[in-house]
Design an enzyme around this catalytic site. Structure first.
Site, PDB file in Angstrom:
ATOM      1  N   GLU A   4       0.862  -1.165   0.100  1.00 11.01           N
ATOM      2  CA  GLU A   4      -0.126  -0.048   0.000  1.00 11.01           C
ATOM      3  C   GLU A   4       1.074   1.231  -0.023  1.00 11.01           C
ATOM      4  OE1 GLU A   4      -2.874   0.095   3.123  1.00 11.01           O
ATOM      5  OE2 GLU A   4      -3.453  -2.079   2.769  1.00 11.01           O
TER       6      GLU A   4
ATOM      7  N   LYS B 219       2.349   4.723   1.536  1.00 11.10           N
ATOM      8  CA  LYS B 219       2.459   5.055   2.809  1.00 11.10           C
ATOM      9  C   LYS B 219       2.026   6.644   2.732  1.00 11.10           C
ATOM     10  CE  LYS B 219       5.607   5.152   6.595  1.00 11.10           C
ATOM     11  NZ  LYS B 219       5.370   6.542   7.123  1.00 11.10           N
TER      12      LYS B 219
ATOM     13  N   GLU C  11      -5.880   7.042   7.837  1.00  9.75           N
ATOM     14  CA  GLU C  11      -4.929   8.353   7.720  1.00  9.75           C
ATOM     15  C   GLU C  11      -5.938   9.448   7.113  1.00  9.75           C
ATOM     16  OE1 GLU C  11      -1.630   7.416   8.709  1.00  9.75           O
ATOM     17  OE2 GLU C  11      -0.445   9.282   7.975  1.00  9.75           O
TER      18      GLU C  11
ATOM     19  N   ARG D 128       4.571  -3.334  17.283  1.00  9.84           N
ATOM     20  CA  ARG D 128       5.266  -3.072  16.088  1.00  9.84           C
ATOM     21  C   ARG D 128       5.562  -4.497  15.657  1.00  9.84           C
ATOM     22  NH1 ARG D 128       6.876   1.620  14.420  1.00  9.84           N
ATOM     23  NH2 ARG D 128       7.027   2.846  16.385  1.00  9.84           N
TER      24      ARG D 128
ATOM     25  N   LYS E 233       7.277  -1.167   7.195  1.00 11.77           N
ATOM     26  CA  LYS E 233       7.453  -0.109   6.378  1.00 11.77           C
ATOM     27  C   LYS E 233       8.689   0.087   5.463  1.00 11.77           C
ATOM     28  CE  LYS E 233       8.468   2.924  10.200  1.00 11.77           C
ATOM     29  NZ  LYS E 233       8.030   3.738  11.466  1.00 11.77           N
TER      30      LYS E 233
HETATM   31  P1  AMP Z   1       5.929   5.878  10.935  1.00 12.59           P
HETATM   32  O1  AMP Z   1       5.126   7.162  11.489  1.00 12.59           O
HETATM   33  O2  AMP Z   1       7.005   6.353  10.039  1.00 12.59           O
HETATM   34  O3  AMP Z   1       6.640   5.020  11.935  1.00 12.59           O
HETATM   35  O4  AMP Z   1       5.010   5.111   9.880  1.00 12.59           O
HETATM   36  C1  AMP Z   1       3.914   4.492  10.197  1.00 12.59           C
HETATM   37  C2  AMP Z   1       2.657   5.398   9.957  1.00 12.59           C
HETATM   38  O5  AMP Z   1       2.602   5.267   8.553  1.00 12.59           O
HETATM   39  C3  AMP Z   1       1.548   4.877  10.531  1.00 12.59           C
HETATM   40  O6  AMP Z   1       1.260   5.210  11.620  1.00 12.59           O
HETATM   41  C4  AMP Z   1       0.567   5.480   9.550  1.00 12.59           C
HETATM   42  O7  AMP Z   1       0.308   6.815  10.127  1.00 12.59           O
HETATM   43  C5  AMP Z   1       1.189   6.015   8.421  1.00 12.59           C
HETATM   44  N1  AMP Z   1       0.671   4.988   7.060  1.00 12.59           N
HETATM   45  C6  AMP Z   1       0.467   5.670   5.953  1.00 12.59           C
HETATM   46  N2  AMP Z   1      -0.071   4.955   5.153  1.00 12.59           N
HETATM   47  C7  AMP Z   1      -0.392   3.802   5.664  1.00 12.59           C
HETATM   48  C8  AMP Z   1      -0.951   2.595   5.305  1.00 12.59           C
HETATM   49  N3  AMP Z   1      -1.370   2.529   4.020  1.00 12.59           N
HETATM   50  N4  AMP Z   1      -1.188   1.666   6.388  1.00 12.59           N
HETATM   51  C9  AMP Z   1      -0.709   1.714   7.579  1.00 12.59           C
HETATM   52  N5  AMP Z   1       0.015   2.901   8.276  1.00 12.59           N
HETATM   53  C10 AMP Z   1       0.022   3.798   7.214  1.00 12.59           C
END
Ligand code: AMP
Length: 584
Positions: free
Chosen positions: A246, A248, A296, A424, A430
């Site tokens: 998906e 991000k 989001e 996590r 990611k």
């Molecule tokens: P990070 O904030 O860098 O730890 O990345 C994780 C965050 O990416 C999640 O908490 C979501 O806010 C965001 N995110 C964006 N797109 C997605 C998606 N398709 N699935 C899950 N999380 C997503």
């Protein structure tokens, strides 16, 4: 509370997990129903349960004012004690000891007070929360402190400031509950996940009612988190043969609950943000399902996603004006469905069935069947862009496509994975190539120069050392924030200053910032042993807790990963000037 504090002290004194678990289990098994949930929530290091969005709002200034008023010692006694230990709980205990010594030396009697039990401390925390304004909060806090001996005071302050730090992870607390009441650990974990409240879970374990835990609408669930990953081959090996990819999205994470005409939105830190996004709420009100979505919130106008800086204009506004809603409209991009109406329940009280244990593929199928009103036809929803890949090459292609769409990376998910709140896990990865930012906490600030003269615009920030739990500085940057944000942050730092050294001051380590940089180098300029080239504050991360910042281990990993390219990126003579503040 004294007994609780003694147990905490013993748990802290051992590094052996099994000993910690036994100590806790022994103690928890002796508690009555009224005390047990409080004890459990306090062991989770919180004054209130995690799903309870209350905060006491006690900052350094209020705590130190209350301690000074109570002990009649000079206000800097606390700052001095804090400098010795970097632990506010210990510092407060220290100052109370000093005050007791002064009393003894003067031959004054010990005050006759009744020590508070757990319920009394919980009541005092609730009173501090409802008290309006810092002086009223300080009064309530001083009343509580006056009843505590130094050891108890130390732990009361540790809980209040969210810095318990006795080496107790949530899993260990769950294991202790399982042992205390002889219940299967799986049942304890499941109830913990659904209730989001270790206190309630403890009570259910005590009463042998863990199976009755249900997902509660309008109580936010913890969010599932993703593990960082870079290598496409490893990702496919871990999640394959087929992985879901998906986009991000760069917005803010939100959970949407709906039942009847009631709709609520919760942020990643479990606060109610319903008022901030009225267009999403209005769009959801007219639908006809009961359940919980994960997604989001993004700024989206004329068919295009707007950059995060645009969305930032909407953040923190409790009731956005029509003008700002028109300038920066938002949509909710749904990517998961966590609960759906329980068809067996028709009662007036809305009930939903948790879908957390079902595979992602089934949750996505149900999500698509909700037929959310999509943004491209005037609705306020979207579904995350999703493709399946079954090879590393296909994943690399998807990554490059995402980059071309100016996306910072991808989320790669195992279609068979369950939703694990607050974890996590390895079900979600990611994928971001060459980590370009670090999440750090601001530990020191300094007045700026020139246009920034008079405002605290230079930040010294730190990462966490996992082994010792200490904050170690890694860099200093002039903020990339707007003038309004700098002014707001200046006021905040003024109120949360710990100590001053000329222009430089140490501040309460609470503000999380995302720091962008070009290269990490080994250097003894900062006490982490690393420093950043061209660090800049990419943005404030009010949604992140200081406990979640990056660690020295991550820095080490990024450093070794960047070794290869470092040569080309660093050009001689580009070192930024500016005096470094003392390492915090
Ligand atoms: P990070 O904030 O860098 O730890 O990345 C994780 C965050 O990416 C999640 O908490 C979501 O806010 C965001 N995110 C964006 N797109 C997605 C998606 N398709 N699935 C899950 N999380 C997503």
């Amino acid at each position: 509370m004294r007994r609780w504090s003694e147990v905490a002290e013993r748990v802290s004194a051992t590094t052996r997990t099994s000993v910690k678990t036994h100590l806790l289990a022994d103690y928890l098994s002796t508690l009555e129903a009224g005390q047990l949930p409080i004890a459990a929530v306090f062991f989770a290091g919180r004054p209130f349960a995690e799903v309870d969005s209350r905060t006491t709002g006690l900052g350094w200034a209020t705590i130190s004012g209350a301690v000074a008023a109570l002990t009649r010692l000079p206000a800097d006694a606390l700052a001095e004690a804090y400098d010795r230990s970097s632990d506010l709980g210990l510092a407060v205990a220290d100052v109370l000891e000093q005050a007791a010594e002064v009393r003894r030396a003067r031959g004054l009697p010990e005050p006759m007070v009744e020590p508070p039990n757990l319920a009394a401390v919980a009541t005092a925390f609730a009173e501090i929360e409802t008290a309006g304004g810092a002086p009223a909060k300080a009064d309530r806090f001083a009343d509580l402190l006056a009843r505590c001996d130094p050891l108890t005071a130390r732990y009361v302050v540790k809980i209040l400031t969210g810095e318990l730090r006795i080496g107790l992870k949530e899993g260990l607390l769950e294991a202790a509950l399982a042992e205390a009441f002889e219940r299967p650990i799986g049942a304890v974990k499941r109830a913990g996940m659904l209730t989001g409240d270790i206190g309630r879970t403890a009570l259910l374990a005590r009463e042998d009612r863990l199976d009755s835990a249900v997902i509660a609408l309008f109580h936010p669930l913890k969010f599932m988190l993703a593990t960082p990953a870079e290598n496409a081959t490893e990702i496919i090996a871990r999640l394959g043969p087929t992985a879901w990819v998906e986009d991000k999205y760069d917005g803010i994470r939100a959970q949407l609950h709906r039942a009847g005409r009631e709709v609520r939105l919760y942020s990643r830190d479990l606060h109610d943000i319903t008022g901030q996004f009225p267009e999403v709420v209005a769009g959801a009100r007219d639908l006809s399902w009961t359940g919980i979505l994960d997604g989001e919130v993004l700024a989206y106008r004329d068919g295009l996603v707007m950059p995060f800086v645009a969305l930032q204009k909407r953040l923190g506004r409790k009731a956005p004006s029509a003008a700002i809603q028109a300038e920066v409209p938002v949509v909710f991009v749904a990517f998961d469905l966590l609960a759906l109406a329980d068809p067996a329940v028709t009662a007036a009280e809305p009930r939903a069935q948790a879908l957390l244990d079902r595979p992602l593929s089934e949750r996505r199928h149900l999500l698509e069947a909700l037929a959310l009103p999509l943004a491209d036809v005037g609705g306020s929803f979207a579904l995350s862009h999703l493709v399946s890949v079954d090879s590393a090459a296909a994943l690399e292609r998807a990554f490059n496509d995402a980059r071309l769409r100016r996306n910072e990376g991808l989320m790669v998910k195992d279609p068979a994975s369950a939703y694990s709140p607050g974890r996590r896990g390895l079900g979600w990865l990611k994928m971001k190539k060459a980590l370009a930012t670090l999440d750090c906490v601001v530990v020191g600030v300094e007045l700026g120069h020139g246009k920034r003269h008079g405002v605290l615009s230079d930040y010294t920030f730190a990462v966490r050392d996992e082994a010792t739990d200490r904050l170690l500085t890694i860099g200093k940057a002039y903020t990339g924030l707007t003038d309004v944000e700098i002014a707001e942050m200046t006021a905040w730092f003024e109120a949360h200053t710990l100590d001053r050294f000329g222009r430089y001051r140490t501040v309460e380590p609470s503000v999380v910032v995302e720091v962008a940089f070009d290269v990490i180098v080994r250097s003894n300029r900062h006490n982490s042993g690393f420093s950043l080239r061209f660090p800049r504050i990419a943005r404030l991360r009010p949604d992140k807790d200081p406990a979640e910042i990056d660690t020295t281990a991550t820095v080490e990993a990024v450093w070794s990963g960047l070794q290869h390219g470092a040569e080309q990126l660093v050009t001689a003579g580009h070192e930024r000037g500016g005096r470094e503040g003392p390492a915090g």
